[in-house]
Design a protein around this motif. Structure first.
Motif, PDB file in Angstrom:
ATOM      1  N   GLU A  11      59.333  23.707  48.807  1.00  0.00           N
ATOM      2  CA  GLU A  11      58.823  23.805  50.592  1.00  0.00           C
ATOM      3  C   GLU A  11      57.897  24.174  51.252  1.00  0.00           C
ATOM      4  OE1 GLU A  11      61.817  24.270  54.193  1.00  0.00           O
ATOM      5  OE2 GLU A  11      61.945  25.798  53.176  1.00  0.00           O
ATOM      6  N   SER A  12      56.945  23.266  51.801  1.00  0.00           N
ATOM      7  CA  SER A  12      55.588  24.448  52.009  1.00  0.00           C
ATOM      8  C   SER A  12      56.140  25.252  53.072  1.00  0.00           C
ATOM      9  CB  SER A  12      54.368  22.604  53.021  1.00  0.00           C
ATOM     10  OG  SER A  12      55.189  22.826  54.117  1.00  0.00           O
ATOM     11  N   ARG A  13      54.546  25.763  53.216  1.00  0.00           N
ATOM     12  CA  ARG A  13      54.199  27.016  54.156  1.00  0.00           C
ATOM     13  C   ARG A  13      55.115  26.824  56.077  1.00  0.00           C
ATOM     14  NH1 ARG A  13      50.186  28.238  57.692  1.00  0.00           N
ATOM     15  NH2 ARG A  13      50.258  30.439  58.700  1.00  0.00           N
ATOM     16  N   VAL A  14      54.208  24.904  56.045  1.00  0.00           N
ATOM     17  CA  VAL A  14      54.421  24.510  57.201  1.00  0.00           C
ATOM     18  C   VAL A  14      56.027  23.866  57.506  1.00  0.00           C
ATOM     19  CG1 VAL A  14      53.678  22.025  59.145  1.00  0.00           C
ATOM     20  CG2 VAL A  14      51.691  23.320  57.366  1.00  0.00           C
ATOM     21  N   GLN A  15      56.722  23.294  56.280  1.00  0.00           N
ATOM     22  CA  GLN A  15      57.902  23.289  56.734  1.00  0.00           C
ATOM     23  C   GLN A  15      58.576  24.995  56.521  1.00  0.00           C
ATOM     24  OE1 GLN A  15      57.890  21.426  53.327  1.00  0.00           O
ATOM     25  NE2 GLN A  15      59.162  19.335  53.840  1.00  0.00           N
ATOM     26  N   ARG A  16      58.169  25.854  56.370  1.00  0.00           N
ATOM     27  CA  ARG A  16      59.463  27.355  56.545  1.00  0.00           C
ATOM     28  C   ARG A  16      59.301  28.065  57.681  1.00  0.00           C
ATOM     29  NH1 ARG A  16      57.021  27.753  51.353  1.00  0.00           N
ATOM     30  NH2 ARG A  16      55.413  28.770  52.004  1.00  0.00           N
ATOM     31  N   LEU A  17      57.798  26.985  58.393  1.00  0.00           N
ATOM     32  CA  LEU A  17      57.261  27.966  59.927  1.00  0.00           C
ATOM     33  C   LEU A  17      57.864  27.100  60.794  1.00  0.00           C
ATOM     34  CD1 LEU A  17      53.851  28.349  59.355  1.00  0.00           C
ATOM     35  CD2 LEU A  17      55.666  30.464  59.736  1.00  0.00           C
ATOM     36  N   GLN A  18      58.014  25.597  60.962  1.00  0.00           N
ATOM     37  CA  GLN A  18      58.753  25.256  61.567  1.00  0.00           C
ATOM     38  C   GLN A  18      60.764  25.065  61.460  1.00  0.00           C
ATOM     39  OE1 GLN A  18      58.226  20.711  59.912  1.00  0.00           O
ATOM     40  NE2 GLN A  18      56.115  20.983  61.426  1.00  0.00           N
ATOM     41  N   ARG A  19      61.013  25.818  60.540  1.00  0.00           N
ATOM     42  CA  ARG A  19      62.323  25.995  60.468  1.00  0.00           C
ATOM     43  C   ARG A  19      62.735  27.545  60.917  1.00  0.00           C
ATOM     44  NH1 ARG A  19      64.244  25.984  54.616  1.00  0.00           N
ATOM     45  NH2 ARG A  19      66.817  26.704  55.246  1.00  0.00           N
ATOM     46  N   LEU A  20      61.384  28.237  60.963  1.00  0.00           N
ATOM     47  CA  LEU A  20      62.036  29.740  61.667  1.00  0.00           C
ATOM     48  C   LEU A  20      61.554  30.070  62.865  1.00  0.00           C
ATOM     49  CD1 LEU A  20      59.405  32.320  58.695  1.00  0.00           C
ATOM     50  CD2 LEU A  20      62.367  32.077  59.456  1.00  0.00           C
ATOM     51  N   ARG A  21      60.244  28.778  63.657  1.00  0.00           N
ATOM     52  CA  ARG A  21      60.192  28.590  65.023  1.00  0.00           C
ATOM     53  C   ARG A  21      62.141  27.709  65.194  1.00  0.00           C
ATOM     54  NH1 ARG A  21      54.909  27.188  63.243  1.00  0.00           N
ATOM     55  NH2 ARG A  21      55.212  24.852  63.480  1.00  0.00           N
ATOM     56  N   ARG A  22      62.155  27.404  65.024  1.00  0.00           N
ATOM     57  CA  ARG A  22      63.973  26.495  65.922  1.00  0.00           C
ATOM     58  C   ARG A  22      64.742  27.537  65.198  1.00  0.00           C
ATOM     59  NH1 ARG A  22      62.981  22.256  62.320  1.00  0.00           N
ATOM     60  NH2 ARG A  22      64.468  22.868  59.976  1.00  0.00           N
ATOM     61  N   ALA A  23      65.097  28.916  64.726  1.00  0.00           N
ATOM     62  CA  ALA A  23      65.408  29.732  64.499  1.00  0.00           C
ATOM     63  C   ALA A  23      65.235  30.839  65.512  1.00  0.00           C
ATOM     64  CB  ALA A  23      65.806  30.717  63.201  1.00  0.00           C
ATOM     65  N   VAL A  24      63.899  31.060  66.048  1.00  0.00           N
ATOM     66  CA  VAL A  24      63.772  31.988  66.739  1.00  0.00           C
ATOM     67  C   VAL A  24      63.690  31.825  68.468  1.00  0.00           C
ATOM     68  CG1 VAL A  24      61.103  33.508  68.142  1.00  0.00           C
ATOM     69  CG2 VAL A  24      61.859  32.989  65.329  1.00  0.00           C
ATOM     70  N   ASP A  37      66.527  35.036  54.217  1.00  0.00           N
ATOM     71  CA  ASP A  37      67.520  34.755  53.496  1.00  0.00           C
ATOM     72  C   ASP A  37      67.877  33.545  54.111  1.00  0.00           C
ATOM     73  OD1 ASP A  37      67.686  37.041  51.989  1.00  0.00           O
ATOM     74  OD2 ASP A  37      69.043  37.629  53.563  1.00  0.00           O
ATOM     75  N   LEU A  38      67.124  32.805  55.260  1.00  0.00           N
ATOM     76  CA  LEU A  38      67.668  32.120  55.929  1.00  0.00           C
ATOM     77  C   LEU A  38      66.910  30.275  54.748  1.00  0.00           C
ATOM     78  CD1 LEU A  38      67.947  29.558  57.971  1.00  0.00           C
ATOM     79  CD2 LEU A  38      65.797  30.155  59.386  1.00  0.00           C
ATOM     80  N   LEU A  39      65.011  30.650  54.076  1.00  0.00           N
ATOM     81  CA  LEU A  39      64.143  30.269  53.783  1.00  0.00           C
ATOM     82  C   LEU A  39      64.451  30.770  52.151  1.00  0.00           C
ATOM     83  CD1 LEU A  39      60.520  30.925  55.558  1.00  0.00           C
ATOM     84  CD2 LEU A  39      62.332  29.294  55.904  1.00  0.00           C
ATOM     85  N   LYS A  40      65.146  31.765  51.958  1.00  0.00           N
ATOM     86  CA  LYS A  40      65.566  31.214  50.593  1.00  0.00           C
ATOM     87  C   LYS A  40      64.331  32.161  49.599  1.00  0.00           C
ATOM     88  CE  LYS A  40      70.054  30.120  50.089  1.00  0.00           C
ATOM     89  NZ  LYS A  40      70.312  30.054  51.949  1.00  0.00           N
ATOM     90  N   VAL A  41      63.406  32.743  50.244  1.00  0.00           N
ATOM     91  CA  VAL A  41      61.923  33.116  49.711  1.00  0.00           C
ATOM     92  C   VAL A  41      61.858  34.468  49.702  1.00  0.00           C
ATOM     93  CG1 VAL A  41      60.702  31.171  50.130  1.00  0.00           C
ATOM     94  CG2 VAL A  41      61.223  33.068  51.681  1.00  0.00           C
ATOM     95  N   SER A  42      61.254  35.665  49.249  1.00  0.00           N
ATOM     96  CA  SER A  42      60.659  36.880  49.766  1.00  0.00           C
ATOM     97  C   SER A  42      60.490  36.929  50.938  1.00  0.00           C
ATOM     98  CB  SER A  42      60.242  37.055  48.383  1.00  0.00           C
ATOM     99  OG  SER A  42      58.164  36.818  48.261  1.00  0.00           O
ATOM    100  N   GLU A  43      59.861  38.179  51.313  1.00  0.00           N
ATOM    101  CA  GLU A  43      60.414  38.722  52.728  1.00  0.00           C
ATOM    102  C   GLU A  43      58.307  38.983  52.468  1.00  0.00           C
ATOM    103  OE1 GLU A  43      61.960  42.465  53.436  1.00  0.00           O
ATOM    104  OE2 GLU A  43      63.666  41.895  53.305  1.00  0.00           O
ATOM    105  N   THR A  45      56.624  36.662  50.685  1.00  0.00           N
ATOM    106  CA  THR A  45      56.673  35.391  51.317  1.00  0.00           C
ATOM    107  C   THR A  45      56.476  34.625  52.459  1.00  0.00           C
ATOM    108  OG1 THR A  45      56.705  34.298  48.908  1.00  0.00           O
ATOM    109  CG2 THR A  45      56.734  32.484  51.031  1.00  0.00           C
ATOM    110  N   VAL A  46      57.357  35.611  53.817  1.00  0.00           N
ATOM    111  CA  VAL A  46      57.257  35.328  55.415  1.00  0.00           C
ATOM    112  C   VAL A  46      56.562  36.445  55.670  1.00  0.00           C
ATOM    113  CG1 VAL A  46      58.786  36.267  56.908  1.00  0.00           C
ATOM    114  CG2 VAL A  46      60.247  35.400  54.907  1.00  0.00           C
ATOM    115  N   ARG A  47      56.077  37.619  55.220  1.00  0.00           N
ATOM    116  CA  ARG A  47      55.124  38.138  55.983  1.00  0.00           C
ATOM    117  C   ARG A  47      53.619  37.244  55.748  1.00  0.00           C
ATOM    118  NH1 ARG A  47      55.597  43.566  56.746  1.00  0.00           N
ATOM    119  NH2 ARG A  47      57.149  44.311  56.080  1.00  0.00           N
TER     120      ARG A  47
END
Length: 264
Positions: A11-24, A37-43, A45-47
């Motif tokens: 999953e790309s950074r753009v896809q991860r950010l899209q999912r985060l935006r929906r959650a926010v 946890d939502l993205l199944k990546v490390s904290e 990576t989110v940073r």
């Protein structure tokens, strides 16, 4: 029902950010751990994702929020008030019992300190130093109380203020007891919090107060937050509200830790 998709390693950074935006958009704010946890990546990576260009999101006070309108932080703070309320009150009642008439006390920011302000002995003459809205709102209603508010830039993440002038003011004051909050307390990594602007204030009062008392609920033990501010050995007392497993207690043997349990 909330969407809980499983992230793929590709999953790309753009896809991860899209999912985060929906959650926010749904919740108003999302804790960093929950985002990972939502993205199944490390904290981390989110940073990194949030630090990149055109993220449209920001990390404030340990929460992922809309960068253009970070009102979710207030929502997150108010939600935290209801977390572990009974354990916080147990610790705060024990801490407040040590206060003597005429003391000058420092009350840190955070939801635990709001409970401590509520637990101050009624009608006892006190001087209170604080730097957060939730605490000052309570102590200014008390009789026979001199309130010293440290001002500066307002931080919605903890409803608190910070400034260099405020630090200078704090260092000039005589403090009998400093009541400190923490988002995490680890036996080797020390006391930490989510907001970096709090670090200098906590360190300044720990260095100048006659007694520095850490007040936390049991959920904070073993936890580590991004902003380290003190070794465990710096505190005169560590008051923990709520049941703590023996496996966790053994790590704090030899330290001035007081475990408070029972009905609130």
């Amino acid at each position: 029902m909330a969407e809980t998709p499983t992230a793929r390693s590709s999953e790309s950074r753009v896809q991860r950010l899209q999912r985060l935006r929906r959650a926010v958009e749904t919740s108003g704010a999302l804790h960093l751990k929950d985002a990972a946890d939502l993205l199944k990546v490390s904290e981390m990576t989110v940073r990194r994702d949030l630090a990149g260009p055109e993220a449209a999101l920001a990390l404030l006070g340990g929460y992922v929020v809309n960068a253009a309108s970070p009102t979710g932080i207030k929502y997150a703070f108010e939600q935290e008030i209801d977390q572990h309320t009974q354990d916080k009150r147990l610790a705060c009642r024990s801490a407040a019992a040590s206060i003597k008439e005429g003391d000058t006390i420092f009350i840190d920011c955070g939801t635990t300190m709001q409970s401590l302000a509520d637990c101050l002995p009624e009608d006892m003459p006190l001087s209170v130093i604080c730097y957060s809205l939730n605490v000052v709102t309570i102590v200014t209603r008390r009789p026979a109380t001199q309130v010293m508010l440290m001002g500066g830039l307002y931080h919605p993440s903890s409803q608190s203020f910070s400034s260099d002038d405020g630090l200078s003011y704090l260092r000039r004051l005589g403090v009998n007891k400093a009541f400190i909050s923490a988002g995490g307390l680890h036996w080797t990594r020390g006391a930490s919090c989510s907001n970096f602007h709090e670090v200098a204030i906590k360190q300044a009062v720990i260095a100048t107060a006659m007694e520095s008392i850490l007040v936390v609920d049991a959920s904070k033990l073993g936890s580590l937050k991004p902003a380290f501010f003190s070794d465990v050995s710096s505190f005169s007392r560590i008051i923990v509200g709520g049941a703590v497993p023996s496996e966790t207690r053994k790590h704090f043997r030899g330290l001035p830790v007081e475990y408070v349990t029972g009905a609130a």
